[in-house]
Design a protein around this motif. Structure first.
Motif, PDB file in Angstrom:
ATOM      1  N   MET A   1      43.751  60.971  59.577  1.00 41.48           N
ATOM      2  CA  MET A   1      43.382  61.651  58.329  1.00 41.48           C
ATOM      3  C   MET A   1      44.031  62.771  58.233  1.00 41.48           C
ATOM      4  O   MET A   1      43.937  63.574  57.311  1.00 41.48           O
ATOM      5  N   ALA A   2      45.019  63.272  59.057  1.00 46.59           N
ATOM      6  CA  ALA A   2      45.725  64.517  58.763  1.00 46.59           C
ATOM      7  C   ALA A   2      46.683  64.439  57.659  1.00 46.59           C
ATOM      8  O   ALA A   2      46.870  65.434  57.012  1.00 46.59           O
ATOM      9  N   GLY A   3      46.989  63.423  57.248  1.00 44.22           N
ATOM     10  CA  GLY A   3      48.054  63.116  56.217  1.00 44.22           C
ATOM     11  C   GLY A   3      47.195  63.315  54.552  1.00 44.22           C
ATOM     12  O   GLY A   3      47.918  63.318  53.519  1.00 44.22           O
ATOM     13  N   ARG A   4      45.946  63.167  54.571  1.00 45.63           N
ATOM     14  CA  ARG A   4      45.305  63.117  53.659  1.00 45.63           C
ATOM     15  C   ARG A   4      44.984  64.516  52.969  1.00 45.63           C
ATOM     16  O   ARG A   4      44.665  65.440  53.882  1.00 45.63           O
ATOM     17  N   ARG A   5      45.066  64.734  51.878  1.00 49.99           N
ATOM     18  CA  ARG A   5      44.912  66.095  51.260  1.00 49.99           C
ATOM     19  C   ARG A   5      43.604  66.269  50.316  1.00 49.99           C
ATOM     20  O   ARG A   5      42.956  65.431  50.008  1.00 49.99           O
ATOM     21  N   ASN A   6      43.233  67.476  50.378  1.00 47.40           N
ATOM     22  CA  ASN A   6      41.864  67.879  49.892  1.00 47.40           C
ATOM     23  C   ASN A   6      42.258  67.807  48.440  1.00 47.40           C
ATOM     24  O   ASN A   6      43.105  68.707  47.465  1.00 47.40           O
ATOM     25  N   PRO A   7      41.558  67.091  47.326  1.00 47.69           N
ATOM     26  CA  PRO A   7      41.791  67.367  46.038  1.00 47.69           C
ATOM     27  C   PRO A   7      41.372  68.487  45.564  1.00 47.69           C
ATOM     28  O   PRO A   7      42.007  69.038  44.416  1.00 47.69           O
ATOM     29  N   PHE A   8      40.770  69.488  45.937  1.00 51.10           N
ATOM     30  CA  PHE A   8      40.216  70.751  45.645  1.00 51.10           C
ATOM     31  C   PHE A   8      41.327  71.447  45.682  1.00 51.10           C
ATOM     32  O   PHE A   8      41.861  72.517  44.954  1.00 51.10           O
ATOM     33  N   ASP A   9      42.159  71.313  46.974  1.00 51.34           N
ATOM     34  CA  ASP A   9      43.355  72.249  47.043  1.00 51.34           C
ATOM     35  C   ASP A   9      44.284  71.778  45.694  1.00 51.34           C
ATOM     36  O   ASP A   9      44.867  73.016  45.493  1.00 51.34           O
ATOM     37  N   GLU A  10      44.493  71.012  45.351  1.00 55.56           N
ATOM     38  CA  GLU A  10      45.329  70.638  44.413  1.00 55.56           C
ATOM     39  C   GLU A  10      44.938  71.186  43.189  1.00 55.56           C
ATOM     40  O   GLU A  10      45.791  71.680  42.349  1.00 55.56           O
ATOM     41  N   ILE A  11      43.777  71.269  42.714  1.00 57.70           N
ATOM     42  CA  ILE A  11      43.028  71.862  41.663  1.00 57.70           C
ATOM     43  C   ILE A  11      43.255  73.503  41.692  1.00 57.70           C
ATOM     44  O   ILE A  11      43.672  73.909  40.713  1.00 57.70           O
ATOM     45  N   GLU A  12      43.279  73.822  43.067  1.00 60.15           N
ATOM     46  CA  GLU A  12      43.581  75.213  43.126  1.00 60.15           C
ATOM     47  C   GLU A  12      44.674  75.545  42.965  1.00 60.15           C
ATOM     48  O   GLU A  12      45.048  76.451  42.213  1.00 60.15           O
ATOM     49  N   GLU A  13      45.819  74.810  43.410  1.00 61.33           N
ATOM     50  CA  GLU A  13      47.108  75.115  43.181  1.00 61.33           C
ATOM     51  C   GLU A  13      47.601  74.865  41.566  1.00 61.33           C
ATOM     52  O   GLU A  13      48.238  75.929  41.301  1.00 61.33           O
ATOM     53  N   LEU A  14      47.014  74.029  40.779  1.00 64.88           N
ATOM     54  CA  LEU A  14      47.269  73.972  39.361  1.00 64.88           C
ATOM     55  C   LEU A  14      46.756  75.040  38.773  1.00 64.88           C
ATOM     56  O   LEU A  14      47.401  75.979  38.147  1.00 64.88           O
ATOM     57  N   PHE A  15      45.420  75.867  39.092  1.00 60.70           N
ATOM     58  CA  PHE A  15      44.926  76.925  38.657  1.00 60.70           C
ATOM     59  C   PHE A  15      45.939  78.149  38.869  1.00 60.70           C
ATOM     60  O   PHE A  15      46.162  79.205  37.743  1.00 60.70           O
ATOM     61  N   GLU A  16      46.489  78.264  39.976  1.00 63.14           N
ATOM     62  CA  GLU A  16      47.402  79.482  40.319  1.00 63.14           C
ATOM     63  C   GLU A  16      48.715  79.458  39.641  1.00 63.14           C
ATOM     64  O   GLU A  16      49.291  80.357  39.216  1.00 63.14           O
ATOM     65  N   ARG A  17      49.274  78.051  39.494  1.00 68.81           N
ATOM     66  CA  ARG A  17      50.539  77.865  38.689  1.00 68.81           C
ATOM     67  C   ARG A  17      50.263  78.356  37.291  1.00 68.81           C
ATOM     68  O   ARG A  17      51.020  79.007  36.588  1.00 68.81           O
ATOM     69  N   MET A  18      48.947  77.718  36.696  1.00 69.16           N
ATOM     70  CA  MET A  18      48.760  78.173  35.286  1.00 69.16           C
ATOM     71  C   MET A  18      48.491  79.606  35.135  1.00 69.16           C
ATOM     72  O   MET A  18      49.059  80.118  34.050  1.00 69.16           O
ATOM     73  N   GLY A  19      47.772  80.242  36.085  1.00 69.26           N
ATOM     74  CA  GLY A  19      47.404  81.665  36.052  1.00 69.26           C
ATOM     75  C   GLY A  19      48.986  82.548  35.813  1.00 69.26           C
ATOM     76  O   GLY A  19      48.962  83.482  35.295  1.00 69.26           O
ATOM     77  N   ARG A  20      50.056  81.998  36.923  1.00 64.06           N
ATOM     78  CA  ARG A  20      51.318  82.843  36.854  1.00 64.06           C
ATOM     79  C   ARG A  20      51.899  82.514  35.545  1.00 64.06           C
ATOM     80  O   ARG A  20      52.564  83.425  34.893  1.00 64.06           O
ATOM     81  N   GLN A  21      51.980  81.352  35.021  1.00 61.47           N
ATOM     82  CA  GLN A  21      52.462  81.264  33.725  1.00 61.47           C
ATOM     83  C   GLN A  21      51.876  82.004  32.657  1.00 61.47           C
ATOM     84  O   GLN A  21      52.525  82.475  31.879  1.00 61.47           O
ATOM     85  N   PHE A  22      50.483  82.083  32.688  1.00 60.11           N
ATOM     86  CA  PHE A  22      50.032  82.945  31.467  1.00 60.11           C
ATOM     87  C   PHE A  22      50.237  84.412  31.663  1.00 60.11           C
ATOM     88  O   PHE A  22      50.544  85.116  30.760  1.00 60.11           O
ATOM     89  N   GLU A  23      50.410  84.827  32.935  1.00 54.81           N
ATOM     90  CA  GLU A  23      50.548  86.152  33.145  1.00 54.81           C
ATOM     91  C   GLU A  23      52.205  86.547  32.671  1.00 54.81           C
ATOM     92  O   GLU A  23      52.475  87.368  32.117  1.00 54.81           O
ATOM     93  N   ASP A  24      52.964  85.460  32.846  1.00 56.25           N
ATOM     94  CA  ASP A  24      54.382  85.583  32.590  1.00 56.25           C
ATOM     95  C   ASP A  24      54.379  85.568  31.033  1.00 56.25           C
ATOM     96  O   ASP A  24      55.155  86.482  30.450  1.00 56.25           O
ATOM     97  N   MET A  25      53.723  85.020  30.376  1.00 57.30           N
ATOM     98  CA  MET A  25      53.836  84.872  28.969  1.00 57.30           C
ATOM     99  C   MET A  25      53.272  86.287  28.412  1.00 57.30           C
ATOM    100  O   MET A  25      53.731  86.744  27.296  1.00 57.30           O
ATOM    101  N   GLY A  26      52.347  86.776  28.947  1.00 54.57           N
ATOM    102  CA  GLY A  26      51.779  88.209  28.729  1.00 54.57           C
ATOM    103  C   GLY A  26      52.707  89.179  28.963  1.00 54.57           C
ATOM    104  O   GLY A  26      52.789  90.038  27.792  1.00 54.57           O
ATOM    105  N   ASP A  27      53.673  89.176  29.920  1.00 58.36           N
ATOM    106  CA  ASP A  27      54.773  90.112  30.070  1.00 58.36           C
ATOM    107  C   ASP A  27      55.638  90.084  28.861  1.00 58.36           C
ATOM    108  O   ASP A  27      56.039  90.856  28.433  1.00 58.36           O
TER     109      ASP A  27
END
Length: 145
Positions: A1-27
């Protein structure tokens, strides 16, 4: 099971990326509100023989403003501060509020020994030292409160 990713981690990564993109747009469009700062901190990750060292620039924060969490190989650093000042004299009444927050989540390049993690904050720089796991499936007891 070591190779299996948690789907919630992927969602959190997506929100982090989207947040950085919105911050860049605001700047880019100059839409920052007065007295409010929200941003992403600068990080350095150094790989030493037996440990990983993460250095984060967090100027303007106090030690108590900083939260660090480690879940598996994901390290999250966040900081938030608020300040309010009020000055009054014969002609002027001034009240200022300031809020500042930063957060960053990163996936570490390899497993670490969670029980040996340490952090130090000095002069606006946070240093998190993460000893590498000593291979295999080392288990450690977790006390239940």
């Amino acid at each position: 099971m070591a190779g299996r990713r948690n789907p919630f981690d992927e969602i959190e990564e997506l929100f982090e990326r989207m947040g950085r993109q919105f911050e860049d747009m605001g700047d880019q469009f100059g839409s920052r509100g007065a007295g409010w700062q929200h941003g992403s901190m600068s990080l350095d990750v150094a790989d030493h023989d037996d440990e990983l060292v993460v250095t984060a620039d967090l100027p303007g924060f106090e030690k108590d403003d900083i939260d660090i969490s480690l879940r598996g190989e994901r390290l999250r650093i966040s900081a938030e501060s608020r300040a309010e000042t009020e000055a009054e004299d014969e002609e002027y009444l001034r009240r200022e509020r300031r809020q500042q927050s930063m957060s960053r989540t990163l996936t570490l390049p390899e497993a670490v020994d969670e029980s040996g993690v340490s952090a130090e904050y000095r002069n606006g720089v946070l240093t998190v030292t993460l000893p590498k796991a000593s291979g295999g499936d080392d288990a450690h007891d977790i006390e239940v409160n």
